[in-house]
Design an enzyme around this catalytic site. Structure first.
Site, PDB file in Angstrom:
ATOM      1  CG  ASN A  10      -1.718   1.393   1.325  1.00  0.00           C
ATOM      2  OD1 ASN A  10      -1.840   1.983   0.731  1.00  0.00           O
ATOM      3  ND2 ASN A  10      -1.874   1.349   2.681  1.00  0.00           N
ATOM      4  CD1 TRP A  11       3.139   0.747  -2.655  1.00  0.00           C
ATOM      5  CD2 TRP A  11       3.261   1.969  -4.697  1.00  0.00           C
ATOM      6  NE1 TRP A  11       4.272  -0.335  -2.902  1.00  0.00           N
ATOM      7  CE2 TRP A  11       4.023   1.133  -4.979  1.00  0.00           C
ATOM      8  CE3 TRP A  11       3.477   2.560  -5.708  1.00  0.00           C
ATOM      9  CZ2 TRP A  11       4.413   0.254  -6.125  1.00  0.00           C
ATOM     10  CZ3 TRP A  11       3.706   1.819  -7.279  1.00  0.00           C
ATOM     11  CH2 TRP A  11       4.897   0.503  -6.337  1.00  0.00           C
ATOM     12  CE  LYS A  12      -0.214   2.933   4.822  1.00  0.00           C
ATOM     13  NZ  LYS A  12      -0.155   3.566   6.269  1.00  0.00           N
ATOM     14  CG  HIS A  96      -6.092   1.342   5.114  1.00  0.00           C
ATOM     15  ND1 HIS A  96      -5.656   2.871   5.609  1.00  0.00           N
ATOM     16  CD2 HIS A  96      -5.072   0.280   4.623  1.00  0.00           C
ATOM     17  CE1 HIS A  96      -4.200   1.748   6.084  1.00  0.00           C
ATOM     18  NE2 HIS A  96      -3.960   1.455   5.783  1.00  0.00           N
ATOM     19  CD  GLU A  98      -3.479   4.754   6.859  1.00  0.00           C
ATOM     20  OE1 GLU A  98      -3.272   4.996   5.283  1.00  0.00           O
ATOM     21  OE2 GLU A  98      -2.501   4.213   7.423  1.00  0.00           O
ATOM     22  CD  GLU A 167      -3.924  -3.268   6.569  1.00  0.00           C
ATOM     23  OE1 GLU A 167      -2.613  -3.395   6.351  1.00  0.00           O
ATOM     24  OE2 GLU A 167      -3.959  -2.212   6.900  1.00  0.00           O
ATOM     25  N   GLY A 173       1.711   2.028  10.490  1.00  0.00           N
ATOM     26  CA  GLY A 173       2.872   2.980  10.635  1.00  0.00           C
ATOM     27  C   GLY A 173       3.399   3.459  12.146  1.00  0.00           C
ATOM     28  CB  SER A 213       4.815  -2.075  11.902  1.00  0.00           C
ATOM     29  OG  SER A 213       4.951  -0.735  12.642  1.00  0.00           O
ATOM     30  N   GLY A 234       2.973  -1.388   4.819  1.00  0.00           N
ATOM     31  CA  GLY A 234       2.564  -0.376   4.157  1.00  0.00           C
ATOM     32  C   GLY A 234       4.261   1.207   3.420  1.00  0.00           C
ATOM     33  N   GLY A 235       4.730   1.094   4.948  1.00  0.00           N
ATOM     34  CA  GLY A 235       6.409   1.495   4.927  1.00  0.00           C
ATOM     35  C   GLY A 235       6.996   1.355   4.604  1.00  0.00           C
TER      36      GLY A 235
END
Ligand code: PEP
Length: 252
Positions: A10-12, A96, A98, A167, A173, A213, A234-235
Site C-alpha cells: 500500500n503506497w498510500k 483501510h 485510515e 490490520e 505505521g 509494521s 505500508g512503509g
C-alpha cells in the site's frame, strides 16, 4: 488447505510518477523471480496508469487504495470501481483504517463499496482491525465481527474474488507489530467469522493478510502462522530493498 501466499504494498499518498514507475518495474522484476507468491501494489489513483504501464508483462496485480460505492453520478471528487476497471485495476482496498478513522467512513459505506466493486468484476481486499482502546477493553473480536459483516453482500460465486487484511490500527505505521500469536488468534477468528458469513468453503480459501509494521525482520515469523496467508505492507513497500525480502519470506 494451502493458500497461495499474497503480499501487497500500500503506497498510500507517497511517490512521484517517476518514482512510482520505477518502483513498479522493481516489483515486477522481483515477482518474476518469485512466481509462487501473489503480489499486488496499490499506488495513488493518479499514478495508476504509470504503474500499469510499468507492470506490463508481469504478474503483479494492480490495485487501487479506495473507491466510491456507486457506479456513476454527481459525486464530485469520487472514483467508481467501473472507472478503476477501465484503467486496468484488478483489486480494490476497502476499509483501510485510515479511511475509517481519518475520513470517517462507516461500515455501511464499506458494504456498498464491496457490493459495487464485485459487481464491476474487480477483486476486493477488505481491511479490518481494532484500535488500541478496543483491544484493551476486550472488544477485538466484536470489532472484527462488525467490520466483516460488510461481506454479507458477497454472493457464493464472488467469494473467490475476496481477500481480508487484518490490520490492528495500533500497529499501522507505528513500528509496533502484533506478536505472531496475537496475529494468529485474530486471523483464526476472522476465518471462523468468514465461515459464518460465507460458508466453510469460502472461509478455507479466502486469503487473510496481516498488516501493521511488517518488515523484512518480522515477516517470516508472522507469515509462518497457520492462518496468516500474506501481508499488507505500508512503509516497507516503498522500496524494493525493504519489500523484496518480505516477498522472499512468503515463499521461503
Ligand atoms: C498499511 O498501510 O496498511 C500498513 C500496514 O502500513 P505499515 O506497514 O506502514 O504499518
Amino acid at each position: 488447505m494451502s493458500r497461495t501466499p499474497y503480499i501487497a504494498g500500500n503506497w498510500k499518498m507517497h511517490l512521484t510518477k517517476r518514482k512510482a514507475s520505477s518502483l513498479a518495474r522493481d516489483v515486477a522484476e522481483f515477482q518474476g523471480e518469485n512466481p509462487a507468491c501473489k503480489v499486488a501494489v496499490f499506488p495513488t489513483f493518479l499514478h495508476l496508469d504509470y504503474v500499469r504501464r510499468n507492470l506490463k508483462g508481469s504478474n503483479v496485480i494492480l490495485g487501487a487504495q479506495n473507491c466510491y460505492g456507486k457506479k456513476e453520478g454527481a459525486y464530485t471528487g469520487e472514483i467508481s470501481p467501473y472507472m478503476l476497471r477501465d484503467m486496468g485495476v484488478k483489486v480494490v482496498l476497502i476499509g483501510h483504517s485510515e479511511r475509517r478513522h481519518i475520513f470517517g467512513e462507516t461500515d455501511t459505506m464499506m458494504s456498498d463499496k464491496v457490493k459495487i466493486t464485485l459487481r464491476a468484476k474487480l477483486d476486493v481486499m477488505l481491511c479490518v482491525g481494532e484500535t488500541l482502546e478496543e483491544r484493551e477493553s476486550g472488544k477485538t473480536f466484536a470489532v472484527l465481527a462488525r467490520q466483516l459483516r460488510a461481506l454479507k453482500v458477497v454472493k457464493t460465486s464472488q467469494a473467490e474474488r475476496v481477500s481480508v487484511a487484518y490490520e490492528p490500527v495500533w500497529a499501522i505505521g507505528t513500528g509496533k507489530t502484533a506478536t505472531p500469536a496475537m496475529a494468529q488468534e485474530a486471523h483464526a477468528e476472522c476465518r471462523r467469522l468468514l465461515g459464518d458469513i460465507l460458508g466453510a468453503q469460502a472461509a478455507a480459501t479466502i486469503p487473510i493478510l496481516y498488516g501493521g509494521s511488517v518488515k523484512a525482520g518480522n515477516a517470516a515469523e508472522l507469515l509462518s502462522q497457520t492462518d496468516v496467508d500474506g501481508a499488507l505492507v505500508g512503509g516497507a513497500s516503498l522500496s524494493i530493498h525493504d519489500f523484496g525480502p518480505i516477498i522472499d519470506a512468503a515463499t521461503a
